[in-house]
Design an enzyme around this catalytic site. Structure first.
Site, PDB file in Angstrom:
ATOM      1  CD  GLU A 241      -1.628  -2.364   1.714  1.00 30.52           C
ATOM      2  OE1 GLU A 241      -0.416  -2.603   1.905  1.00 30.52           O
ATOM      3  OE2 GLU A 241      -2.512  -3.212   1.861  1.00 30.52           O
ATOM      4  CD  GLU A 255      -0.393 -18.338   0.156  1.00 28.83           C
ATOM      5  OE1 GLU A 255      -1.437 -17.696   0.407  1.00 28.83           O
ATOM      6  OE2 GLU A 255       0.251 -18.991   0.995  1.00 28.83           O
ATOM      7  CD  GLU A 264      -3.365 -14.762   6.764  1.00 31.45           C
ATOM      8  OE1 GLU A 264      -2.473 -14.177   6.126  1.00 31.45           O
ATOM      9  OE2 GLU A 264      -3.346 -15.986   6.997  1.00 31.45           O
TER      10      GLU A 264
END
Ligand SMILES: C[S@@+](CC[C@H](N)C(=O)[O-])C[C@H]1O[C@@H](n2cnc3c(N)ncnc32)[C@H](O)[C@@H]1O
Length: 512
Positions: A241, A255, A264
């Site tokens: 981010e 992944e 998550e």
């Protein structure tokens, strides 16, 4: 201009000529008030004292403007909310002379710097300053634990030793060399750097391995230990981010899957990375994910969970009656989703799927996911809840490869997930089961799950659509019960029709 003299002591006290509250400018200015920089309440504050009522400005949210040589304006942003409107508070300060004004501004700037440097390490552990999209929506304490976990080699090893997982990634990359050869790749959440190394093996021009945890250092080491590939990989420590990359990517590899795919909340980071780094029509490995949901019947599991609360039915536990807490404990155990590998013969009907296309989904679409459920039970049985699992597709130019976590398929470290109803439902053959699976993201990087299942009236009167039984439960995906048994042979006393169910499962898992 002369550099301002540093005040002798930080967190200083200043006697002012006067202050005027902007919201009550009609009242006469108070004479000789004091301004003090302090942190008594745990926050760094600028406190104005005038008579009995001090006024506190949280330094994190305060700005100071010079209006003249001896006059300044102090604004506390968004300090009050009245009927959903946010108001700021302002005070004009009149200093006794220029020097005191300069000194006050210097002290203010120094305190502000300290506050910003402290960032999320404020005394109460709350991050007041939002630095990125990630920090905006995720609790600092959750993020700290999360990246601490992934910063440890043993947890990366655990994922790497899931050969179904890692082998599927390896095959998907190597079988689709054409998608990597000569291309710029970004590895979103690179961990140990293993997927970056696969991409380099497949001939990538350059791989940017972005990893937020301390694992980034180990990834550098691992990559340096593979000199034939290391020239092509740059490890960048930071959140996807926040970090900046020198060029756009042709393909993203990641992944980002958690339990039930969405735990998550890393899919959101994957999507943000897509919007920040991927060229238009670039590829994503994996390309899409599907959550599969089917009703199940498992008498043993139900009894196991219900029995956990039996402890609280004791009336003489060292002379104490525990029964007052039995109901709460019972509900508590049923609010934990169960993670284990179960026998697919426990499924009662073919699964329904919810598809998330990573190349098109908006980040906000992942904040709340609602899946309507509708099944027809082929058998008469007790429904104990909803079983869920996921798979992802690598939509390569050469080969399409699926990685599945389905029951009956080789077990992965994700296992499967079951939401167990505290009130099971009875179904007759041919009866319809309807409901909703509603998942709402929360700031601890997981989801609150609300499951409702109803069994529609069967037999005469069914056309009117009457509902016989409804059962619901609320679960926290962050707090699962890890049951982790290997698939077991279940006896036929559980009202199962194994052959039929096995066939159903084979259809669900492998026809895509
Ligand atoms: C499931 S692990 C996968 C690690 C590695 N790619 C693999 O396949 O073995 C996810 C990794 O992404 C990292 N991660 C999660 N969110 C991230 C974010 N927003 N920015 C950068 N890294 C992140 C975690 O620290 C963790 O190492």
């Amino acid at each position: 201009m002369e550099a301002p003299q540093a005040p002798k002591q930080m967190y200083n006290e200043f006697t002012l000529a006067s202050i005027t509250h902007l919201s009550s400018s009609s009242s006469p200015p108070t004479l000789s008030p004091v301004a003090r920089f302090c942190s008594d309440s745990g926050f760094s504050e600028l406190r104005f004292e005038q008579g009995h009522e001090p006024v506190n400005f949280n330094l994190q949210k305060t700005q100071l403007f010079k209006l003249g040589p001896t006059e300044s304006l102090c604004i506390l942003e968004g300090s009050e909310t009245v009927k959903e409107t946010i108001y700021s508070r302002g005070i004009t300060i009149q200093f006794r002379n220029k020097e005191e004004s300069t000194s006050f501004h210097y002290a203010f700037d120094q305190c502000k710097k300290e506050v910003n440097a402290q960032g999320s390490n404020l005394p109460n552990g709350t991050a007041l300053e939002s630095k990125s999209k990630f920090d905006d929506k995720i609790e600092a304490s959750s993020a700290k634990m999360y990246f601490h976990y992934y910063g440890q080699l043993l947890h990366q090893q655990n994922m790497m030793q899931d050969y179904v997982r890692t082998g599927s990634y390896y095959a998907a990359v190597i079988e689709n060399r054409a998608d990597f050869a000569g291309r710029v790749v970004v590895d979103v959440g690179a961990g140990s750097g293993i997927l970056s190394l696969f991409a380099a093996q497949a001939g990538a021009k350059h791989v940017y391995a972005v990893e937020a945890s301390e694992m980034a250092e180990y990834a550098r080491k691992l990559i340096a230990g593979n000199p034939l590939l290391s020239q092509k990989i740059t490890v960048i420590k930071g959140k996807v981010e926040d970090v900046e990359l020198p060029e756009k990517a042709d393909i993203l590899i990641s992944e980002p899957m958690g339990t039930l795919l969405i735990n998550e909340r890393m899919l959101e980071s994957y999507v943000i990375a897509r919007d920040r780094f991927l060229v238009p029509n670039g590829k994503m490995f994996p390309t899409l994910g599907r959550i599969h949901m089917a009703p199940f019947s498992d008498e043993y599991l139900y009894i196991e969970i219900a029995n956990k609360a039996l402890f609280w039915q004791q009336q003489n536990y060292y002379g104490v009656d525990l029964t007052a807490l039995h109901g709460t404990a019972f509900q508590g155990y049923f609010s934990q989703p169960v993670v284990d590998a179960f026998d697919p013969r426990l499924l009662v009907a073919p699964a329904i799927s919810h598809v998330i296309n990573f190349t098109t989904v908006k980040e906000e679409d992942l904040y709340e996911i609602n899946v309507p459920l509708k099944y027809t039970s082929p058998v008469g049985t007790r429904i104990h809840g909803l079983a869920c699992w996921f798979d992802v597709l690598f939509d390569g130019s050469t080969v399409q490869r699926w990685l599945t976590t389905a029951p009956g398929a080789p077990t992965t470290h994700w296992y499967q997930l079951r939401c167990v109803l505290s009130q099971p439902l009875y179904v007759m053959p041919g009866q319809e089961i309807v409901g909703h699976l509603h998942m709402i993201a929360h700031s601890a990087q997981s989801y609150t799950i609300n499951l409702t299942m109803s069994v529609k009236m069967w037999g005469p009167g069914a056309e009117q659509g009457g509902i016989l039984q409804t059962s619901s439960c609320k679960l926290d995906l962050k707090e699962p019960y890890y049951r982790m048994s290997q698939p077991q042979a279940y006896s036929l006393t559980q009202d199962q029709q194994p052959q039929q169910l096995l066939q159903t499962q084979v259809l669900i898992c492998f026809v895509v």
